[in-house]
Design a protein around this motif. Structure first.
Motif, PDB file in Angstrom:
ATOM      1  N   VAL A 301       0.847  -1.187   0.000  1.00  9.21           N
ATOM      2  CA  VAL A 301       0.000   0.000   0.000  1.00  9.21           C
ATOM      3  C   VAL A 301       0.889   1.246   0.000  1.00  9.21           C
ATOM      4  O   VAL A 301       1.826   1.359   0.784  1.00  9.21           O
ATOM      5  CB  VAL A 301      -0.936   0.014   1.224  1.00  9.21           C
ATOM      6  N   GLY A 302       0.585   2.182  -0.870  1.00 13.20           N
ATOM      7  CA  GLY A 302       1.372   3.399  -1.012  1.00 13.20           C
ATOM      8  C   GLY A 302       1.478   3.806  -2.470  1.00 13.20           C
ATOM      9  O   GLY A 302       1.629   4.986  -2.791  1.00 13.20           O
ATOM     10  N   TYR A 303       1.401   2.811  -3.353  1.00 14.85           N
ATOM     11  CA  TYR A 303       1.480   3.094  -4.785  1.00 14.85           C
ATOM     12  C   TYR A 303       0.706   2.052  -5.582  1.00 14.85           C
ATOM     13  O   TYR A 303       0.731   0.863  -5.256  1.00 14.85           O
ATOM     14  CB  TYR A 303       2.933   3.095  -5.262  1.00 14.85           C
ATOM     15  N   ARG A 304      -0.008   2.520  -6.578  1.00 15.37           N
ATOM     16  CA  ARG A 304      -0.621   1.625  -7.569  1.00 15.37           C
ATOM     17  C   ARG A 304      -0.386   2.226  -8.951  1.00 15.37           C
ATOM     18  O   ARG A 304      -0.326   3.448  -9.113  1.00 15.37           O
ATOM     19  CB  ARG A 304      -2.111   1.426  -7.304  1.00 15.37           C
ATOM     20  N   GLU A 305      -0.231   1.374  -9.940  1.00 17.05           N
ATOM     21  CA  GLU A 305       0.102   1.824 -11.291  1.00 17.05           C
ATOM     22  C   GLU A 305      -1.028   2.628 -11.919  1.00 17.05           C
ATOM     23  O   GLU A 305      -2.205   2.409 -11.638  1.00 17.05           O
ATOM     24  CB  GLU A 305       0.410   0.622 -12.189  1.00 17.05           C
ATOM     25  N   LEU A 306      -0.646   3.552 -12.806  1.00 20.01           N
ATOM     26  CA  LEU A 306      -1.640   4.256 -13.602  1.00 20.01           C
ATOM     27  C   LEU A 306      -2.283   3.264 -14.570  1.00 20.01           C
ATOM     28  O   LEU A 306      -1.637   2.296 -14.998  1.00 20.01           O
ATOM     29  CB  LEU A 306      -0.981   5.387 -14.395  1.00 20.01           C
ATOM     30  N   PRO A 307      -3.533   3.492 -14.941  1.00 15.88           N
ATOM     31  CA  PRO A 307      -4.213   2.555 -15.842  1.00 15.88           C
ATOM     32  C   PRO A 307      -3.730   2.627 -17.291  1.00 15.88           C
ATOM     33  O   PRO A 307      -4.140   1.818 -18.116  1.00 15.88           O
ATOM     34  CB  PRO A 307      -5.687   2.967 -15.732  1.00 15.88           C
ATOM     35  N   GLU A 308      -2.886   3.604 -17.608  1.00 17.08           N
ATOM     36  CA  GLU A 308      -2.361   3.766 -18.967  1.00 17.08           C
ATOM     37  C   GLU A 308      -0.838   3.629 -18.949  1.00 17.08           C
ATOM     38  O   GLU A 308      -0.177   4.033 -17.990  1.00 17.08           O
ATOM     39  CB  GLU A 308      -2.735   5.138 -19.542  1.00 17.08           C
ATOM     40  N   THR A 309      -0.283   3.072 -20.028  1.00 20.17           N
ATOM     41  CA  THR A 309       1.178   3.028 -20.161  1.00 20.17           C
ATOM     42  C   THR A 309       1.688   4.428 -20.458  1.00 20.17           C
ATOM     43  O   THR A 309       0.909   5.329 -20.813  1.00 20.17           O
ATOM     44  CB  THR A 309       1.582   2.093 -21.314  1.00 20.17           C
ATOM     45  N   ASP A 310       2.993   4.631 -20.315  1.00 25.35           N
ATOM     46  CA  ASP A 310       3.573   5.941 -20.628  1.00 25.35           C
ATOM     47  C   ASP A 310       3.252   6.349 -22.067  1.00 25.35           C
ATOM     48  O   ASP A 310       2.909   7.504 -22.342  1.00 25.35           O
ATOM     49  CB  ASP A 310       5.095   5.910 -20.429  1.00 25.35           C
ATOM     50  N   GLY A 311       3.359   5.387 -22.987  1.00 23.87           N
ATOM     51  CA  GLY A 311       3.097   5.687 -24.394  1.00 23.87           C
ATOM     52  C   GLY A 311       1.662   6.109 -24.634  1.00 23.87           C
ATOM     53  O   GLY A 311       1.397   7.085 -25.355  1.00 23.87           O
ATOM     54  N   ASP A 312       0.710   5.376 -24.033  1.00 26.48           N
ATOM     55  CA  ASP A 312      -0.702   5.708 -24.209  1.00 26.48           C
ATOM     56  C   ASP A 312      -1.052   7.041 -23.549  1.00 26.48           C
ATOM     57  O   ASP A 312      -1.857   7.819 -24.077  1.00 26.48           O
ATOM     58  CB  ASP A 312      -1.583   4.599 -23.639  1.00 26.48           C
ATOM     59  N   LEU A 313      -0.432   7.302 -22.384  1.00 25.70           N
ATOM     60  CA  LEU A 313      -0.694   8.563 -21.696  1.00 25.70           C
ATOM     61  C   LEU A 313      -0.187   9.745 -22.527  1.00 25.70           C
ATOM     62  O   LEU A 313      -0.872  10.765 -22.661  1.00 25.70           O
ATOM     63  CB  LEU A 313      -0.036   8.561 -20.315  1.00 25.70           C
ATOM     64  N   LYS A 314       0.996   9.617 -23.097  1.00 24.44           N
ATOM     65  CA  LYS A 314       1.524  10.681 -23.958  1.00 24.44           C
ATOM     66  C   LYS A 314       0.620  10.913 -25.164  1.00 24.44           C
ATOM     67  O   LYS A 314       0.426  12.055 -25.601  1.00 24.44           O
ATOM     68  CB  LYS A 314       2.944  10.329 -24.417  1.00 24.44           C
ATOM     69  N   LYS A 315       0.053   9.842 -25.692  1.00 23.53           N
ATOM     70  CA  LYS A 315      -0.857   9.958 -26.836  1.00 23.53           C
ATOM     71  C   LYS A 315      -2.111  10.744 -26.445  1.00 23.53           C
ATOM     72  O   LYS A 315      -2.573  11.623 -27.196  1.00 23.53           O
ATOM     73  CB  LYS A 315      -1.249   8.566 -27.331  1.00 23.53           C
ATOM     74  N   LEU A 358       1.206  10.851 -11.899  1.00 26.31           N
ATOM     75  CA  LEU A 358       0.527  11.560 -12.982  1.00 26.31           C
ATOM     76  C   LEU A 358       0.863  13.046 -12.962  1.00 26.31           C
ATOM     77  O   LEU A 358       1.076  13.655 -14.016  1.00 26.31           O
ATOM     78  CB  LEU A 358      -0.991  11.374 -12.883  1.00 26.31           C
ATOM     79  N   GLY A 359       0.940  13.632 -11.767  1.00 26.25           N
ATOM     80  CA  GLY A 359       1.285  15.053 -11.667  1.00 26.25           C
ATOM     81  C   GLY A 359       2.645  15.353 -12.275  1.00 26.25           C
ATOM     82  O   GLY A 359       2.807  16.324 -13.031  1.00 26.25           O
ATOM     83  N   LEU A 360       3.637  14.519 -11.972  1.00 27.71           N
ATOM     84  CA  LEU A 360       4.968  14.720 -12.539  1.00 27.71           C
ATOM     85  C   LEU A 360       4.985  14.454 -14.038  1.00 27.71           C
ATOM     86  O   LEU A 360       5.683  15.149 -14.793  1.00 27.71           O
ATOM     87  CB  LEU A 360       5.983  13.812 -11.834  1.00 27.71           C
ATOM     88  N   ASP A 361       4.220  13.469 -14.494  1.00 30.49           N
ATOM     89  CA  ASP A 361       4.156  13.193 -15.930  1.00 30.49           C
ATOM     90  C   ASP A 361       3.572  14.382 -16.691  1.00 30.49           C
ATOM     91  O   ASP A 361       4.063  14.760 -17.762  1.00 30.49           O
ATOM     92  CB  ASP A 361       3.324  11.935 -16.197  1.00 30.49           C
ATOM     93  N   LEU A 362       2.527  14.976 -16.143  1.00 30.49           N
ATOM     94  CA  LEU A 362       1.939  16.161 -16.777  1.00 30.49           C
ATOM     95  C   LEU A 362       2.934  17.323 -16.779  1.00 30.49           C
ATOM     96  O   LEU A 362       3.034  18.066 -17.755  1.00 30.49           O
ATOM     97  CB  LEU A 362       0.657  16.561 -16.051  1.00 30.49           C
ATOM     98  N   PHE A 363       3.662  17.474 -15.678  1.00 33.17           N
ATOM     99  CA  PHE A 363       4.681  18.526 -15.586  1.00 33.17           C
ATOM    100  C   PHE A 363       5.744  18.314 -16.662  1.00 33.17           C
ATOM    101  O   PHE A 363       6.152  19.247 -17.349  1.00 33.17           O
ATOM    102  CB  PHE A 363       5.306  18.506 -14.191  1.00 33.17           C
ATOM    103  N   CYS A 364       6.189  17.081 -16.806  1.00 32.98           N
ATOM    104  CA  CYS A 364       7.228  16.768 -17.788  1.00 32.98           C
ATOM    105  C   CYS A 364       6.728  16.893 -19.223  1.00 32.98           C
ATOM    106  O   CYS A 364       7.517  17.164 -20.135  1.00 32.98           O
ATOM    107  CB  CYS A 364       7.759  15.346 -17.562  1.00 32.98           C
ATOM    108  N   PHE A 365       5.433  16.693 -19.440  1.00 31.69           N
ATOM    109  CA  PHE A 365       4.881  16.864 -20.783  1.00 31.69           C
ATOM    110  C   PHE A 365       5.064  18.302 -21.246  1.00 31.69           C
ATOM    111  O   PHE A 365       5.258  18.566 -22.437  1.00 31.69           O
ATOM    112  CB  PHE A 365       3.410  16.457 -20.810  1.00 31.69           C
ATOM    113  N   GLY A 366       5.000  19.225 -20.302  1.00 30.83           N
ATOM    114  CA  GLY A 366       5.439  20.592 -20.565  1.00 30.83           C
ATOM    115  C   GLY A 366       4.481  21.528 -21.255  1.00 30.83           C
ATOM    116  O   GLY A 366       4.918  22.513 -21.858  1.00 30.83           O
ATOM    117  N   ASN A 367       3.165  21.270 -21.172  1.00 30.65           N
ATOM    118  CA  ASN A 367       2.210  22.182 -21.809  1.00 30.65           C
ATOM    119  C   ASN A 367       1.432  22.953 -20.751  1.00 30.65           C
ATOM    120  O   ASN A 367       0.921  22.373 -19.788  1.00 30.65           O
ATOM    121  CB  ASN A 367       1.250  21.405 -22.713  1.00 30.65           C
TER     122      ASN A 367
END
Length: 410
Positions: A301-315, A358-367
């Motif tokens: 308990v503390g972390y669970r995976e996002l339902p999308e892969t990195d590739g799908d999330l970027k898409k 997800l927050g860091l992924d959105l930050f790194c996406f850079g928009n």
């Protein structure tokens, strides 16, 4: 000078020279090793032993925690005003900190984190090469300049005519998450820079990392401390350099750096035991590849995976930004909103790492379109994880996220 004189920096004095230690008395002080030991002992967390929803009382407590700031704005202003150096026209020729000011505490108030011992030892090393301008001691030979909090040490980052620089944003490049703090500047065209990477603001950095902001968000490990990172940088230059005169200069710096690191007891290994131990704790790499660490209990308990892969999330994110019709954009926005709904459930069940990722992924996406969402996700994650200082850094960065003007020297 009397030999039994108390050192003005007390237990937080960073100097290790025998001459200084003979002349001044110092109270017992904590070392980086002590902090590292505490970090190891705190691996096991107080998370629930079973995956279950929070009780109503716990939910109320969580809600209250999310609404409370880590410190009032008034207190922060007072602290910064008290520690803001006065104007010094000769700062570059007379680097250092005014007498009777605890430099460690000053840096903590300005940058929200405490500097490790290697930070100060590296400053002394650069002063030994260029006493007048330590920040530029390595510029000619290896192309690195001291920056970030080192500009406070040099007396260059100061109040001018009543205007205070935003310390949290000084040399904070576009893709630098709150966990990353610049201390060395390299190739200007690539916006190459090196800095400390911390998993928790209250603890010592876990490694030195590098990023080239014009090329993307990737963060690359460069060793456990500044000496190791610079050593790695020199080794690369030596392999690439064919000019004999330049090669001699590089080897000269390499020798002096190695000697100083050995004298200061800093490892020059590119990958230390501590770094390998941290790798085992990483729950996911995120878009920036440096990975995140969150407390886990014995059942995970503390972390669970996002339902999308990195590739799908970027898409999904790319479609939201680039879609030509509102209908298509809305469809992909709904997909993102579904993930956020799942994150709310994850937070209720103490899996705080999912929203953090997800927050860091959105930050790194850079928009900029995602800035409000980033602020919401990460501010909650940082509060739930007890890392509020990172939330303060993030808030300042999202309000003024520059791609070029990252120096706050007035």
């Amino acid at each position: 000078m009397a030999e039994n004189l108390n050192c003005q920096y007390g237990a937080k004095c960073y100097r290790k020279s025998e001459e200084h230690l003979k002349k001044f008395k110092h109270p017992a002080r904590r070392t980086n090793e002590d902090s590292a030991s505490e970090e190891d002992e705190s691996d096991l967390t107080s998370q629930p032993s079973k995956r279950q929803k929070l009780s109503e009382d716990q939910e109320a407590d969580c809600e209250e925690q999310n609404q409370l700031p880590s410190r009032t704005e008034e207190l922060e202003e007072e602290e910064l005003e008290e520690t803001c150096p006065i104007e010094n026209e000769d700062a570059d020729e007379n680097p250092g900190t005014p007498p009777n000011i605890d430099i460690q505490e000053e840096l903590r108030l300005k940058f929200k984190v405490e500097m490790p011992q290697d930070f100060f030892d590296f400053w002394d090393y650069c002063k030994s090469i260029n006493p007048a301008k330590p920040s530029e001691a390595l510029k000619e030979d290896i192309g690195l300049v001291l920056g970030g909090p080192y500009d406070v040490m040099a007396g260059r980052l100061k109040c001018v005519k009543g205007q205070r620089p935003n310390y949290l944003l000084h040399h904070r490049f576009f893709y630098d998450p709150p966990e990353f703090q610049t201390v060395l500047l390299g190739d200007e065209k690539k916006q190459h820079h090196l800095g400390y990477y911390r998993d928790e603001p209250q603890k010592v950095p876990v490694f030195i990392a590098s990023n080239s902001a014009t090329e993307g968000c990737t963060i690359t490990t460069q060793g456990e401390n500044i000496f190791a990172a610079v050593k790695l940088h020199i080794d690369r230059l030596i392999k690439q350099t064919k000019d004999k005169k330049r090669l001699e200069g590089l080897k000269k710096v390499d020798k002096s750096l190695t000697e100083w690191a050995k004298k200061s007891n800093h490892s020059l290994e590119a990958k230390t035991k501590n770094m390998k131990g941290r790798d085992k704790k990483v729950v996911t790499k995120t878009f920036h590849k440096a990975g995140i660490v969150v407390p886990l209990d014995s059942t995970g308990v503390g972390y669970r995976e996002l339902p999308e892969t990195d590739g799908d999330l970027k898409k999904i994110l790319k479609k939201i930004v680039e879609s030509e019709t509102e209908q298509v954009r809305a469809r992909y926005s709904d997909s993102l909103q579904e993930i956020i709904t799942l994150i709310q459930f994850a937070n209720d069940e103490c899996d705080y790492g999912q929203g953090y990722e997800l927050g860091l992924d959105l930050f790194c996406f850079g928009n900029e379109r995602f800035h409000s969402m980033i602020g919401m996700l990460l501010s909650v994650a940082y509060q739930l994880l007890g890392r509020e200082e990172f939330g303060e850094i993030l808030d300042a960065h999202l309000k003024e996220r520059e791609k070029d003007n990252v120096s706050k020297i007035l």
